[in-house]
Design a protein around this motif. Structure first.
Motif, PDB file in Angstrom:
ATOM      1  N   ILE A  40      -4.931  -0.023   7.110  1.00 58.98           N
ATOM      2  CA  ILE A  40      -4.407   1.322   7.355  1.00 58.98           C
ATOM      3  C   ILE A  40      -3.348   1.340   8.457  1.00 58.98           C
ATOM      4  CG2 ILE A  40      -6.155   2.019   9.046  1.00 58.98           C
ATOM      5  CD1 ILE A  40      -6.155   4.775   7.576  1.00 58.98           C
ATOM      6  N   PHE A  81     -14.302   9.074  10.256  1.00 58.66           N
ATOM      7  CA  PHE A  81     -13.673   7.903   9.640  1.00 58.66           C
ATOM      8  C   PHE A  81     -13.603   6.720  10.588  1.00 58.66           C
ATOM      9  CE2 PHE A  81     -11.071  10.675   6.484  1.00 58.66           C
ATOM     10  CZ  PHE A  81     -12.225  10.886   5.760  1.00 58.66           C
ATOM     11  N   CYS A 133      -6.675  11.216   8.530  1.00 57.34           N
ATOM     12  CA  CYS A 133      -7.746  10.208   8.566  1.00 57.34           C
ATOM     13  C   CYS A 133      -8.042   9.784  10.002  1.00 57.34           C
ATOM     14  CB  CYS A 133      -7.347   8.992   7.744  1.00 57.34           C
ATOM     15  SG  CYS A 133      -7.153   9.306   5.975  1.00 57.34           S
ATOM     16  N   ARG A 139      -9.407   0.497   4.963  1.00 53.41           N
ATOM     17  CA  ARG A 139      -9.584   0.487   6.412  1.00 53.41           C
ATOM     18  C   ARG A 139      -8.891  -0.718   7.044  1.00 53.41           C
ATOM     19  NH1 ARG A 139     -13.630   3.836   8.525  1.00 53.41           N
ATOM     20  NH2 ARG A 139     -14.745   5.035   6.961  1.00 53.41           N
ATOM     21  N   GLN A 181      -0.932  12.534   6.059  1.00 50.13           N
ATOM     22  CA  GLN A 181      -2.234  12.225   5.454  1.00 50.13           C
ATOM     23  C   GLN A 181      -2.977  11.175   6.276  1.00 50.13           C
ATOM     24  OE1 GLN A 181      -1.932  11.320   1.249  1.00 50.13           O
ATOM     25  NE2 GLN A 181      -0.535  13.019   0.884  1.00 50.13           N
ATOM     26  N   TRP A 203       0.895   4.204  -2.877  1.00 48.40           N
ATOM     27  CA  TRP A 203       0.792   5.638  -2.595  1.00 48.40           C
ATOM     28  C   TRP A 203       1.889   6.403  -3.328  1.00 48.40           C
ATOM     29  CZ3 TRP A 203       4.170   9.100  -0.294  1.00 48.40           C
ATOM     30  CH2 TRP A 203       3.637  10.344   0.052  1.00 48.40           C
ATOM     31  N   LYS A 205       0.825  -1.206   0.000  1.00 51.12           N
ATOM     32  CA  LYS A 205       0.000   0.000   0.000  1.00 51.12           C
ATOM     33  C   LYS A 205       0.864   1.263   0.000  1.00 51.12           C
ATOM     34  CE  LYS A 205      -3.689  -2.324  -0.230  1.00 51.12           C
ATOM     35  NZ  LYS A 205      -4.397  -2.357  -1.542  1.00 51.12           N
ATOM     36  N   GLN A 253      -1.690   8.306  -8.310  1.00 49.99           N
ATOM     37  CA  GLN A 253      -2.218   9.596  -7.882  1.00 49.99           C
ATOM     38  C   GLN A 253      -3.491   9.456  -7.055  1.00 49.99           C
ATOM     39  OE1 GLN A 253      -2.708  12.058 -11.333  1.00 49.99           O
ATOM     40  NE2 GLN A 253      -0.514  12.253 -11.702  1.00 49.99           N
ATOM     41  N   ASP A 254      -4.276   8.419  -7.309  1.00 48.55           N
ATOM     42  CA  ASP A 254      -5.573   8.279  -6.639  1.00 48.55           C
ATOM     43  C   ASP A 254      -5.567   7.156  -5.610  1.00 48.55           C
ATOM     44  OD1 ASP A 254      -5.266   6.293  -8.468  1.00 48.55           O
ATOM     45  OD2 ASP A 254      -7.314   6.367  -9.247  1.00 48.55           O
ATOM     46  N   ALA A 255      -4.400   6.823  -5.056  1.00 45.09           N
ATOM     47  CA  ALA A 255      -4.329   5.743  -4.066  1.00 45.09           C
ATOM     48  C   ALA A 255      -5.057   6.158  -2.789  1.00 45.09           C
ATOM     49  CB  ALA A 255      -2.872   5.411  -3.751  1.00 45.09           C
ATOM     50  N   SER A 256      -5.851   5.243  -2.232  1.00 47.00           N
ATOM     51  CA  SER A 256      -6.564   5.516  -0.980  1.00 47.00           C
ATOM     52  C   SER A 256      -6.356   4.329  -0.049  1.00 47.00           C
ATOM     53  CB  SER A 256      -8.061   5.723  -1.235  1.00 47.00           C
ATOM     54  OG  SER A 256      -8.625   4.588  -1.856  1.00 47.00           O
ATOM     55  N   PRO A 257      -6.082   4.597   1.234  1.00 44.16           N
ATOM     56  CA  PRO A 257      -5.788   3.487   2.160  1.00 44.16           C
ATOM     57  C   PRO A 257      -7.039   2.697   2.505  1.00 44.16           C
ATOM     58  CG  PRO A 257      -5.886   5.565   3.332  1.00 44.16           C
ATOM     59  CD  PRO A 257      -6.009   5.898   1.878  1.00 44.16           C
TER      60      PRO A 257
END
Length: 415
Positions: A158, A186, A180, A155, A176, A145, A141, A149-153
């Motif tokens: 994380i 969240f 969260c 849940r 970042q 990142w 992960k 560009q659009d990587a999101s962790p």
């Protein structure tokens, strides 16, 4: 032309014996001119000449302007897209990172730009990472990142991502992630407890403390889980001493501590004094504290309450509760007796639990260990959304049978 040859030509011209083609070649040259040629030949002997010295363009004065007055431009957007595709698709990778046996094909330049950790490596084919903080999921992960560009962790991963970012020294990613963590929308209630469980095996005290303040109404559901029973004593203590946990009364906090100890009494009774420090006996009603001072039928509970440190805490709590009950809030004795208002919990009402009725309500039942376990069975049966049914403690949320009792009660200790 040599002198002898020139003389022969002259004689031939004078005698008109020169071949016709040679006459045409010399054209209108007269005898006088030919004689001059002959004389020039006599002045320059055969094989005598002056060599020509070579010269460069610069020596001859040909110095050009080095700049070319035209513009060669690459389309920067196209270049960025092409580079991003190479990085994201992991084309032409130049290093392999081995994380607990799993191989990742990476670009060393990307790792060095995004982390401080990988700057220590020069050109190499393989880097091995076998530290507990960096898991396969965490590194995967983290590299996403770096490259997308659009990587999101996720849940679920994380905490792994946070630990990997912290080990590899990635301040922008850590910032970042903390955004969260700190966003209450969240992680709260059950999700906060689940994330807390993922964080407890590691040195993440700041994150754990933050998440404990988010458990709130999920506290009773958490106590019913096996995961709670497997926590370390220090973790149970941290959880029980938090003011944000939602309970109907301090007796539930006491029973939650006792439930954890009963899971392995012989091994855990050594932690009695630690866990009882998390219980606020001064928030219990006087009648309940007095019941703790009576003879107990459950051997483990009797052993716990016979502990001198626990007895002292119970006596102090009883003195506080009784004195506070009969003392006005503006009394001059408040400060000398150190009777300032005790720090409260996040009080809630659950109308399906008998002990959640007020003490003077006809439907009230005494909360002992057996009844507490029955109540937790109800919590388990209610399912994962049980905590959403809990109500904040205020008169309008009380059961109808308790409304009248509340009108005659001045203190929360009467509950």
């Amino acid at each position: 032309m040599s002198e002898s040859k020139a003389q022969d030509v002259i004689e031939q011209v004078e005698d008109c014996t020169l071949p016709a083609d040679n006459k045409l070649a010399i054209g209108k040259l007269d005898v006088r001119t030919l004689k001059k040629i002959t004389e020039s030949c006599r002045e320059c002997p055969e094989n005598a000449y002056t060599p020509l010295e070579p010269r460069t363009l610069d020596e001859m004065g040909f110095i050009f302007d080095e700049s070319i007055k035209c513009h060669l431009m690459c389309n920067q957007e196209n270049l960025k897209v092409a580079i991003a595709k190479v990085v994201e698709d992991r084309m032409y990778t130049d290093v392999q990172v081995k994380v607990h046996g799993h191989i990742f094909d990476c670009h060393l330049a990307v790792l060095q730009v995004s982390t401080e950790y990988f700057k220590q490596f020069s050109s190499t084919n393989l880097i091995v990472l076998n530290v507990p903080e960096v898991t396969k999921l965490g590194f995967e992960k983290a590299y996403e990142w770096m490259t997308k560009q659009d990587a999101s962790p996720p849940r679920e991963g994380i905490v792994d991502l946070y630990l990997a970012a912290r080990f590899m020294q990635m301040p922008p990613l850590i910032n970042q992630l903390w955004y969260c963590f700190e966003n209450i929308e969240f992680f709260r209630e059950g999700e906060a407890f689940k994330l807390y469980l993922q964080a407890v095996p590691y040195e993440t005290s700041t994150l754990q403390s933050l998440l404990l303040t988010r458990i709130s109404r999920f506290f009773l559901s958490a106590v019913a889980t096996v995961e709670y029973l497997k926590l370390k004593p220090e973790q149970v203590y941290d959880m029980l001493r938090t003011s944000i946990i939602s309970v109907n009364s301090e007796m539930e906090v006491f029973m939650s501590a006792f439930r954890w100890m009963m899971y392995d009494w012989e091994a855990r009774k050594a932690h009695t004094e630690l866990l009882m420090r998390a219980v606020r006996f001064n928030l219990m009603p006087a009648w309940y504290i007095l019941s703790l001072k009576t003879k107990q039928t459950l051997p483990e509970l009797k052993e716990l309450l016979d502990n001198p440190v626990v007895q002292s805490a119970i006596n102090v709590g009883l003195s506080y509760t009784v004195t506070q009950h009969f003392m006005n809030s503006d009394s001059g004795l408040q400060e000398p007796l150190q009777m300032q208002q005790a720090q409260q919990r996040e009080w809630i009402i659950d109308d399906i639990a008998p002990h959640h009725h007020m003490y003077k309500c006809p439907y009230w039942q005494y909360l002992n260990y057996e009844l507490f376990n029955i109540y937790l069975e109800q919590v388990i049966t209610a399912g994962p959304h049980f905590y959403k049914t809990l109500k904040a403690y205020k008169p309008s949320n009380l059961m109808p049978c308790c409304q009248a009792v509340l009108q005659n009660s001045k203190y929360i200790s009467d509950i």
